[in-house]
Structure formats: C-alpha cells, structure tokens
Scaffold this motif. Structure first.
Motif, PDB file in Angstrom:
ATOM      1  N   ALA A  50       0.825  -1.214   0.000  1.00  0.00           N
ATOM      2  CA  ALA A  50       0.000   0.000   0.000  1.00  0.00           C
ATOM      3  C   ALA A  50       0.857   1.262   0.000  1.00  0.00           C
ATOM      4  CB  ALA A  50      -0.934   0.002   1.210  1.00  0.00           C
ATOM      5  N   ALA A  51       1.957   1.256   0.723  1.00  0.00           N
ATOM      6  CA  ALA A  51       2.804   2.451   0.776  1.00  0.00           C
ATOM      7  C   ALA A  51       3.371   2.774  -0.603  1.00  0.00           C
ATOM      8  CB  ALA A  51       3.932   2.241   1.782  1.00  0.00           C
ATOM      9  N   ASP A  52       3.718   1.744  -1.381  1.00  0.00           N
ATOM     10  CA  ASP A  52       4.232   1.973  -2.732  1.00  0.00           C
ATOM     11  C   ASP A  52       3.145   2.561  -3.624  1.00  0.00           C
ATOM     12  OD1 ASP A  52       6.462   0.748  -1.704  1.00  0.00           O
ATOM     13  OD2 ASP A  52       6.182  -1.129  -2.785  1.00  0.00           O
ATOM     14  N   LEU A  53       1.939   2.011  -3.534  1.00  0.00           N
ATOM     15  CA  LEU A  53       0.834   2.509  -4.352  1.00  0.00           C
ATOM     16  C   LEU A  53       0.485   3.949  -3.988  1.00  0.00           C
ATOM     17  CD1 LEU A  53      -1.470  -0.644  -4.363  1.00  0.00           C
ATOM     18  CD2 LEU A  53       0.054   0.140  -6.187  1.00  0.00           C
ATOM     19  N   LEU A  54       0.535   4.270  -2.697  1.00  0.00           N
ATOM     20  CA  LEU A  54       0.260   5.642  -2.276  1.00  0.00           C
ATOM     21  C   LEU A  54       1.307   6.606  -2.833  1.00  0.00           C
ATOM     22  CD1 LEU A  54      -0.851   5.022   1.408  1.00  0.00           C
ATOM     23  CD2 LEU A  54      -2.236   6.075  -0.389  1.00  0.00           C
ATOM     24  N   ALA A  55       2.543   6.162  -2.891  1.00  0.00           N
ATOM     25  CA  ALA A  55       3.583   7.019  -3.459  1.00  0.00           C
ATOM     26  C   ALA A  55       3.361   7.268  -4.943  1.00  0.00           C
ATOM     27  CB  ALA A  55       4.955   6.379  -3.235  1.00  0.00           C
ATOM     28  N   ALA A  56       2.720   6.309  -5.624  1.00  0.00           N
ATOM     29  CA  ALA A  56       2.573   6.391  -7.072  1.00  0.00           C
ATOM     30  C   ALA A  56       1.282   7.051  -7.527  1.00  0.00           C
ATOM     31  CB  ALA A  56       2.659   4.989  -7.674  1.00  0.00           C
ATOM     32  N   CYS A  57       0.293   7.181  -6.640  1.00  0.00           N
ATOM     33  CA  CYS A  57      -0.989   7.769  -7.043  1.00  0.00           C
ATOM     34  C   CYS A  57      -0.999   9.274  -6.784  1.00  0.00           C
ATOM     35  CB  CYS A  57      -2.141   7.084  -6.316  1.00  0.00           C
ATOM     36  SG  CYS A  57      -2.343   7.584  -4.586  1.00  0.00           S
ATOM     37  N   ASP A  58      -2.087   9.917  -7.153  1.00  0.00           N
ATOM     38  CA  ASP A  58      -2.236  11.356  -6.936  1.00  0.00           C
ATOM     39  C   ASP A  58      -3.330  11.694  -5.927  1.00  0.00           C
ATOM     40  OD1 ASP A  58      -0.341  12.357  -9.025  1.00  0.00           O
ATOM     41  OD2 ASP A  58      -1.692  11.230 -10.325  1.00  0.00           O
ATOM     42  N   VAL A  59      -4.369  10.861  -5.883  1.00  0.00           N
ATOM     43  CA  VAL A  59      -5.537  11.078  -5.017  1.00  0.00           C
ATOM     44  C   VAL A  59      -6.006   9.703  -4.565  1.00  0.00           C
ATOM     45  CG1 VAL A  59      -7.934  11.910  -4.960  1.00  0.00           C
ATOM     46  CG2 VAL A  59      -6.233  13.152  -6.300  1.00  0.00           C
ATOM     47  N   THR A  60      -6.599   9.615  -3.370  1.00  0.00           N
ATOM     48  CA  THR A  60      -7.252   8.376  -2.965  1.00  0.00           C
ATOM     49  C   THR A  60      -8.744   8.622  -2.795  1.00  0.00           C
ATOM     50  OG1 THR A  60      -6.972   8.657  -0.578  1.00  0.00           O
ATOM     51  CG2 THR A  60      -5.165   7.609  -1.784  1.00  0.00           C
ATOM     52  N   VAL A  61      -9.518   7.547  -2.881  1.00  0.00           N
ATOM     53  CA  VAL A  61     -10.972   7.677  -2.842  1.00  0.00           C
ATOM     54  C   VAL A  61     -11.578   6.497  -2.100  1.00  0.00           C
ATOM     55  CG1 VAL A  61     -11.163   6.563  -5.117  1.00  0.00           C
ATOM     56  CG2 VAL A  61     -13.050   7.997  -4.259  1.00  0.00           C
ATOM     57  N   LEU A  62     -12.644   6.772  -1.355  1.00  0.00           N
ATOM     58  CA  LEU A  62     -13.358   5.754  -0.583  1.00  0.00           C
ATOM     59  C   LEU A  62     -14.835   6.121  -0.583  1.00  0.00           C
ATOM     60  CD1 LEU A  62     -12.678   3.203   1.160  1.00  0.00           C
ATOM     61  CD2 LEU A  62     -12.745   4.717   3.153  1.00  0.00           C
ATOM     62  N   THR A  63     -15.691   5.240  -1.095  1.00  0.00           N
ATOM     63  CA  THR A  63     -17.113   5.561  -1.254  1.00  0.00           C
ATOM     64  C   THR A  63     -18.004   4.678  -0.371  1.00  0.00           C
ATOM     65  OG1 THR A  63     -17.074   4.157  -3.235  1.00  0.00           O
ATOM     66  CG2 THR A  63     -16.933   6.529  -3.568  1.00  0.00           C
ATOM     67  N   SER A  64     -17.548   4.368   0.821  1.00  0.00           N
ATOM     68  CA  SER A  64     -18.239   3.425   1.707  1.00  0.00           C
ATOM     69  C   SER A  64     -19.588   3.949   2.185  1.00  0.00           C
ATOM     70  CB  SER A  64     -17.364   3.137   2.930  1.00  0.00           C
ATOM     71  OG  SER A  64     -16.098   2.681   2.557  1.00  0.00           O
ATOM     72  N   ASP A  65     -20.468   2.994   2.512  1.00  0.00           N
ATOM     73  CA  ASP A  65     -21.727   3.319   3.179  1.00  0.00           C
ATOM     74  C   ASP A  65     -21.516   3.585   4.664  1.00  0.00           C
ATOM     75  OD1 ASP A  65     -23.509   3.336   1.103  1.00  0.00           O
ATOM     76  OD2 ASP A  65     -24.242   1.301   1.413  1.00  0.00           O
ATOM     77  N   TRP A  66     -20.517   2.923   5.263  1.00  0.00           N
ATOM     78  CA  TRP A  66     -20.211   3.146   6.673  1.00  0.00           C
ATOM     79  C   TRP A  66     -18.745   2.805   6.921  1.00  0.00           C
ATOM     80  CZ3 TRP A  66     -18.465  -1.110   9.379  1.00  0.00           C
ATOM     81  CH2 TRP A  66     -18.815  -2.369   8.884  1.00  0.00           C
TER      82      TRP A  66
ATOM     83  N   GLY B  53     -15.595   2.965  10.435  1.00  0.00           N
ATOM     84  CA  GLY B  53     -15.264   3.391  11.791  1.00  0.00           C
ATOM     85  C   GLY B  53     -14.441   4.660  11.650  1.00  0.00           C
ATOM     86  N   MET B  54     -13.134   4.497  11.697  1.00  0.00           N
ATOM     87  CA  MET B  54     -12.211   5.541  11.254  1.00  0.00           C
ATOM     88  C   MET B  54     -11.214   4.845  10.343  1.00  0.00           C
ATOM     89  SD  MET B  54      -9.835   8.284  13.288  1.00  0.00           S
ATOM     90  CE  MET B  54     -11.230   9.330  13.702  1.00  0.00           C
ATOM     91  N   PRO B  55     -11.412   4.934   9.032  1.00  0.00           N
ATOM     92  CA  PRO B  55     -10.653   4.103   8.105  1.00  0.00           C
ATOM     93  C   PRO B  55      -9.161   4.402   8.113  1.00  0.00           C
ATOM     94  CG  PRO B  55     -11.997   5.699   6.922  1.00  0.00           C
ATOM     95  CD  PRO B  55     -12.415   5.751   8.354  1.00  0.00           C
ATOM     96  N   VAL B  56      -8.380   3.371   8.369  1.00  0.00           N
ATOM     97  CA  VAL B  56      -6.927   3.522   8.373  1.00  0.00           C
ATOM     98  C   VAL B  56      -6.432   3.900   6.981  1.00  0.00           C
ATOM     99  CG1 VAL B  56      -4.746   2.280   8.702  1.00  0.00           C
ATOM    100  CG2 VAL B  56      -6.610   2.008  10.353  1.00  0.00           C
ATOM    101  N   ALA B  57      -7.124   3.433   5.927  1.00  0.00           N
ATOM    102  CA  ALA B  57      -6.718   3.796   4.567  1.00  0.00           C
ATOM    103  C   ALA B  57      -6.721   5.303   4.376  1.00  0.00           C
ATOM    104  CB  ALA B  57      -7.646   3.133   3.550  1.00  0.00           C
ATOM    105  N   VAL B  58      -7.684   5.998   4.976  1.00  0.00           N
ATOM    106  CA  VAL B  58      -7.722   7.460   4.893  1.00  0.00           C
ATOM    107  C   VAL B  58      -6.539   8.066   5.638  1.00  0.00           C
ATOM    108  CG1 VAL B  58      -9.000   9.511   5.630  1.00  0.00           C
ATOM    109  CG2 VAL B  58     -10.197   7.629   4.501  1.00  0.00           C
ATOM    110  N   LEU B  59      -6.255   7.556   6.837  1.00  0.00           N
ATOM    111  CA  LEU B  59      -5.129   8.085   7.613  1.00  0.00           C
ATOM    112  C   LEU B  59      -3.805   7.826   6.896  1.00  0.00           C
ATOM    113  CD1 LEU B  59      -6.172   7.005  11.224  1.00  0.00           C
ATOM    114  CD2 LEU B  59      -6.696   9.133  10.019  1.00  0.00           C
ATOM    115  N   GLU B  60      -3.655   6.651   6.302  1.00  0.00           N
ATOM    116  CA  GLU B  60      -2.434   6.358   5.552  1.00  0.00           C
ATOM    117  C   GLU B  60      -2.277   7.296   4.361  1.00  0.00           C
ATOM    118  OE1 GLU B  60      -1.920   1.563   6.434  1.00  0.00           O
ATOM    119  OE2 GLU B  60      -3.082   2.228   4.694  1.00  0.00           O
TER     120      GLU B  60
END
Length: 349
Positions: A239-255, A257-264
């Motif tokens: 995931a850290a490599d993919l985050l370095a290579a992307c420009d924006v992240t997106v999450l379209t969940s219905d619910w 908690g506090m998503p770690v993917a957002v914090l990362e």
C-alpha cells in the motif's frame, strides 16, 4: 504485559493494519504481543519479525465455524498465557469470550464499526463479552451510547510505513506514464465499500486512471462492468508503494469506523475524496480531503475531478492532510492510551 490480539484475519484491512502496528510498537511499552487470526500477509510479516502468531479459522457466523474458532483461540490462550486479550470487532469478541471460559483473563474489545442496522445487536453482544469497549471514532461511540453501551474513544492512528520503491518504478511496472492522473482506492470489494458507486462516478471522468487495490466477493461483477480507465490490482501488500505512485485516494463506503486507509493517505500527503460517514469526517476535520454524500456518483466525480487535474491544489490539500494526521493521529499517543487502559484491566509490567 502479555497481550493477545484476536482478529478474524490479518490481510489488507484497516483493523489488520492497526493490529500489526500495535504488535510491533508494543515492546516500547513493555508489551509482549501475540496475534491469533485466520492468517494473511500481515501475520506472515509479524511472524518473521518474531511476534508469535496462532492460526484460528474464520468463524463466518456459522455455529460450526464459531466452535472451531473457539477451540483454536483456546489453544492460543493456553500457549501464550496472556494477561489481557484485545479482541477486534464483535465476532472476535464472541469467540474470545467463549475461549476464555473458565479462565479469568480480562477481555477488551476494539470496535471498528458496523452497519447502522447492526448497532443494537453489537451493543447487546459486547455488554456480555467485554470488560471494556474501545471505539476508534467519536461517531461510532455515540451510536453505541444510544444503545446503552459506554465505550472509551481512542482514535485510530497511522503507523509509519515507508515505500519500498519510488513512484516512477511503480508506474513503470503498471505501464502508466508520469503525467497520467491516478486515483487509488484501498478497500475490500464487499458491499460496505460501494465500489459500484465509485465506478458510476468514474464513468464520468476522462483522462485519468483508477486503481482498485483489494479483492472480495464483488470483484467479478465489478470487472464485468467494463468501466474505462480502471485497473483491478487485487490484494496488495504494498500500500505504501501505491500511495507514493498515485495522486488522489478515494473511498465511497456506506459506513466506516475511522478508516486507516484514509489516515495512511493523509500521512503520504495524498488528498482524499471520501463519503461523509461515521469517523471519516473526524479523520478529515483538520484538512487533507473532500467529503461527499454517500451513494452520490455525481458529487464523487466532481470532487475527484477538482483534485486529479489540479496539481497545485493537490499539493496544498495534501500538505494540510499530512500536518493534520501528524497532530491528531500520533501512534505513540494511541499506544499510551491503550497501555493505560489495558493495565487498568489487569496487565502489569
């Protein structure tokens, strides 16, 4: 203090990332940690780093599955002899409570969230299983309080994880040019995450790529939709490599908690577009992204487009997010909070 984490699996999810981070960081606080789970790449890594791991088949809410998981967890308890058990989510709490009978070992639950309709049932179960309940966001805590449970709030944190390779290397491996805007979604392909909404939004965007990192029961149906510019990457431990290579992240969940993917994403300096549900708004309260209504492809597409094609704005929003996550989601603060809580339930140095 001997701490046994019990969790269904140790794959790519946010709860799994939290467990892995806590197991590694625990030694600094006098913890000897172990993990009982259905396995996954994070369990493999922890085992290689010297953290004891115990195999537990996933219960999947079936009676025979619960019995098998309980028996395996009881073996883990006997083998590790924990002073405190930290169970992640409701099903793990049920299994751990059954496994601890008749041992008098404190059980603390970390509640990462459930769908709206399941809060009453979750609160009823946790009142019977757990000596204390921790929620990862104030939003989830307030819902449990409305159902008669009074949890402790310890917001999720992001444990440092440096990329192993650089942006150019990741993009070259995928055949993507440096000038192509890329959005990344780190999420299991299950109903909660609403990839269908994301693909509806993406069908309105041209001149960019969407990387879907994750797997699950909905993947075949999502692939059949044939939306242009979408890459299905499957489960990825990088995931850290993919985050370095992307420009924006997106999450379209219905619910959530506090998503770690957002914090990362925030820690990596990547702007986030996410649905305004549960703890997502808390995670983005200090900046770092845009929230959109759930199940709204048009709003999601508009927010993505405003970031994907504006490098200056991405840099500004990303910098704000990095600063905010450093202030509000420090892993040492999280570990101190858990350390104090677990020791109050019987753990000793």
């Amino acid at each position: 203090m001997r701490v046994l984490h019990v969790i269904a699996e140790m794959g790519t999810g946010g709860a799994e990332a939290l467990v892995a981070g806590m197991a590694r960081a625990g030694a600094e606080f006098g913890w000897h940690s172990a993990v009982a789970s259905g396995g996954g790449h994070r369990a493999d890594v922890l085992r290689g780093q010297g953290v004891p791991t115990f195999p537990v088949p996933v219960a999947r809410r079936r009676p025979v599955g619960v019995l098998r998981a309980t028996a395996a967890t009881r073996q883990a308890v006997r083998g590790f002899e924990p002073e405190v058990v930290l169970a992640h989510n409701v099903s793990a709490s049920m299994v751990a409570r059954l496994a601890l009978v008749p041992k008098k070992v404190p059980l603390v639950t970390v509640f990462h969230g459930v769908a709206d309709r399941d809060y009453a049932g979750a609160a009823k179960i946790l009142r019977r299983t757990s000596g204390a309940v921790v929620t990862v966001a104030e939003a989830t805590a307030s819902r449990l309080r409305a159902n008669g449970l009074d949890p402790v709030v310890i917001p999720n944190a992001v444990f440092p994880q440096e990329p192993r390779v650089d942006r150019a290397t990741v993009r070259a491996a995928l055949g993507v040019g440096e000038d192509v805007p890329v959005a990344l979604c780190l999420a299991r392909m299950e109903p909660q995450k609403r990839h269908d909404v994301l693909l509806d939004a993406w069908s309105r965007i041209e001149g960019a790529e969407l990387w879907l990192a994750g797997d699950g029961s909905l993947r075949p149906a999502l692939e059949r939709r044939g939306v242009r510019g979408v890459r299905f990457l499957g489960n990825r431990p990088d995931a850290a490599d993919l985050l370095a290579a992307c420009d924006v992240t997106v999450l379209t969940s219905d619910w959530e908690g506090m998503p770690v993917a957002v914090l990362e994403s925030l820690a990596a300096g990547r702007p986030v577009v996410a649905t305004d549900v549960d703890g997502v708004g808390e995670a983005l309260a200090g900046g770092g992204g845009l929230v959109v209504p759930p199940r709204d492809p048009a709003a999601t597409a508009e927010a993505l487009g405003s970031l994907l094609f504006d490098a200056a704005r991405r840099a500004e929003v990303g910098a704000a997010g990095r600063a905010a996550v450093t202030r509000a989601h420090d892993p040492r603060v999280l570990m101190r909070s858990y350390d104090e809580l677990l020791r109050s339930w019987g753990g000793r140095r």
